[in-house]
Design an enzyme around this catalytic site. Structure first.
Site, mmCIF file in Angstrom:
data_model
loop_
_atom_site.group_PDB
_atom_site.id
_atom_site.type_symbol
_atom_site.label_atom_id
_atom_site.label_comp_id
_atom_site.label_asym_id
_atom_site.label_seq_id
_atom_site.Cartn_x
_atom_site.Cartn_y
_atom_site.Cartn_z
ATOM 1 N N ALA A 72 27.924 -25.518 -29.908
ATOM 2 C CA ALA A 72 27.562 -24.881 -31.173
ATOM 3 C C ALA A 72 27.814 -23.377 -31.108
ATOM 4 O O ALA A 72 28.157 -22.759 -32.119
ATOM 5 C CB ALA A 72 26.098 -25.152 -31.505
ATOM 6 N N ASN A 144 14.875 -23.005 -33.291
ATOM 7 C CA ASN A 144 14.799 -23.713 -32.014
ATOM 8 C C ASN A 144 13.517 -23.436 -31.247
ATOM 9 O O ASN A 144 13.098 -24.246 -30.421
ATOM 10 C CB ASN A 144 16.008 -23.349 -31.145
ATOM 11 N N GLN A 172 19.332 -27.796 -34.556
ATOM 12 C CA GLN A 172 18.048 -28.465 -34.374
ATOM 13 C C GLN A 172 17.701 -29.426 -35.515
ATOM 14 O O GLN A 172 16.705 -30.147 -35.432
ATOM 15 C CB GLN A 172 16.937 -27.424 -34.238
ATOM 16 N N THR A 226 42.764 -28.871 -25.496
ATOM 17 C CA THR A 226 42.785 -30.323 -25.457
ATOM 18 C C THR A 226 41.379 -30.885 -25.628
ATOM 19 O O THR A 226 40.457 -30.489 -24.915
ATOM 20 C CB THR A 226 43.368 -30.818 -24.123
ATOM 21 N N CYS A 308 17.951 -21.090 -23.767
ATOM 22 C CA CYS A 308 19.139 -20.242 -23.793
ATOM 23 C C CYS A 308 18.820 -18.804 -23.404
ATOM 24 O O CYS A 308 19.707 -18.027 -23.084
ATOM 25 C CB CYS A 308 19.755 -20.265 -25.181
#
Length: 361
Positions: A72, A144, A172, A226, A308
């Site tokens: 994200a 969050n 979330q 990829t 985080c």
């Protein structure tokens, strides 16, 4: 070990895991093709990615494109950095409790970025002042750290009337409730029972974005690199399952919330009780040493804030934005439960936390 940290990450759904296995690419399989190759194995891998893209697209309104990303954070960077609406004489506005992926990116692009305050309930006022020269508004759907649900629709209506784009971090909320109406919406796999290492950005039709990194332009000319068919398949399966079980999951989480609130009756709730996702319970008890609490209740996985930002060792800026003192923020914990949390696990885990808290006096 009792897991009560679903905002940091969720367990991988068995259905998502099963969908990934054929595409992990062992030499004894045929699932190792590059989805961007023209031969048979490549076309098979591409077909798996296309199916996953359709599954993920079901989260969003019609009239848009889903591109896969690695996270994200990458999706939000593409949304903010790829748009020309926040450049030149146009301003970016974000809520004060945005994830660092949004706030830090916005500040890097616009040092004078308008940071919209929240009240003691953790909500942005729908009538908050917006810059006259607004180009991009970024508001997350569910926070969050404290779980509050922002009035995205009201804010988006005002922003669009001013000619601005609306970016929404739906990490979330995706799979747990209808995704908010916005122009650019980011999600990630591991917050909705999918795999880590894959996310997606939904782009409303008619919106042009410049690539943030240059390369082969595999994803609609916007995102190069990829793709992993296994990760895409896992995200697609997780989204499909979440949409099928959304009502059941919501009822289960609400029952867990009610029991947790009973058990933590002496603790003060951080943020609105009404406007929130009930799988997120952020509470405080004055005088508690949270570091000691986490050590003494080490059998339970819970959080003192956002995973985080856990290495920063600083009081939560989200709780600070609510008006909490440093001491109050440091005495707060986050309990996160979801689809695979049982009532017995919740009660046992909270019992251990409460016992550890009582031992502090």
């Amino acid at each position: 070990m009792i897991y009560l940290d679903n905002q940091a990450t969720t367990p991988l759904a068995p259905e998502a895991r099963e969908s990934m296995l054929p595409w992990l690419g062992g030499p004894e399989t045929t699932g190792y093709g590059n989805p961007h190759s023209a031969h048979r194995l490549g076309r098979q891998a591409e077909a798996a990615v296309d199916i996953a893209r359709e599954q993920v697209a079901a989260l969003f309104p019609v009239g848009g494109t889903v591109i896969f990303t690695g996270s994200a954070t990458e999706a939000l960077n593409i949304a903010l950095r790829g748009s020309d609406r926040g450049r030149g004489d146009k301003r970016i506005a974000v809520s004060a409790i945005e994830h660092s992926a949004v706030l830090n990116t916005a500040l890097a692009l616009d040092p004078d970025c308008a940071v919209l305050p929240v009240g003691a309930d953790g909500l942005v006022d729908p009538q908050v002042g917006l810059p006259d020269d607004l180009g991009v508004l970024a508001v997350m759907q569910v926070n969050n750290e404290i779980g509050t649900i922002q009035p995205v629709a009201d804010l988006a209506e005002r922003a669009r009337a001013a000619g601005a784009l609306v970016v929404c971090d739906a990490v979330q909320s995706a799979g747990k409730m209808p995704v908010a109406d916005a122009d650019l919406i980011a999600i990630t796999g591991h917050k909705l029972y999918g795999p880590k290492g894959v996310g997606a950005l939904w782009i409303r039709d008619g919106i042009a974005l410049d690539p943030v990194i240059t390369g082969g332009g595999q994803e609609a000319g916007i995102r190069s690199g990829t793709l992993s068919p296994a990760l895409c398949a896992g995200l697609g399966a997780a989204v499909k399952l979440s949409l099928e079980t959304q009502d059941e999951d919501e009822a289960h989480v609400a029952a867990l919330w009610d029991r947790a609130r009973e058990m933590l009756a002496r603790w003060t709730l951080n943020g609105s009780a009404a406007h929130r996702y009930k799988g997120n319970l952020n509470v405080r008890r004055d005088g508690i040493d949270v570091a000691r609490l986490m050590s003494d209740a080490r059998q339970v996985c819970f959080s003192a804030g956002s995973a985080c930002a856990s290495e920063a060792r600083k009081p939560s800026r989200v709780l600070g934005a609510l008006g909490l003192t440093v001491e109050q923020a440091k005495s707060s914990i986050r309990i996160g439960f979801g689809r695979y949390t049982t009532m017995d696990e919740l009660e046992e885990g909270l019992g251990l936390i409460l016992a550890a808290a009582e031992a502090q006096g």
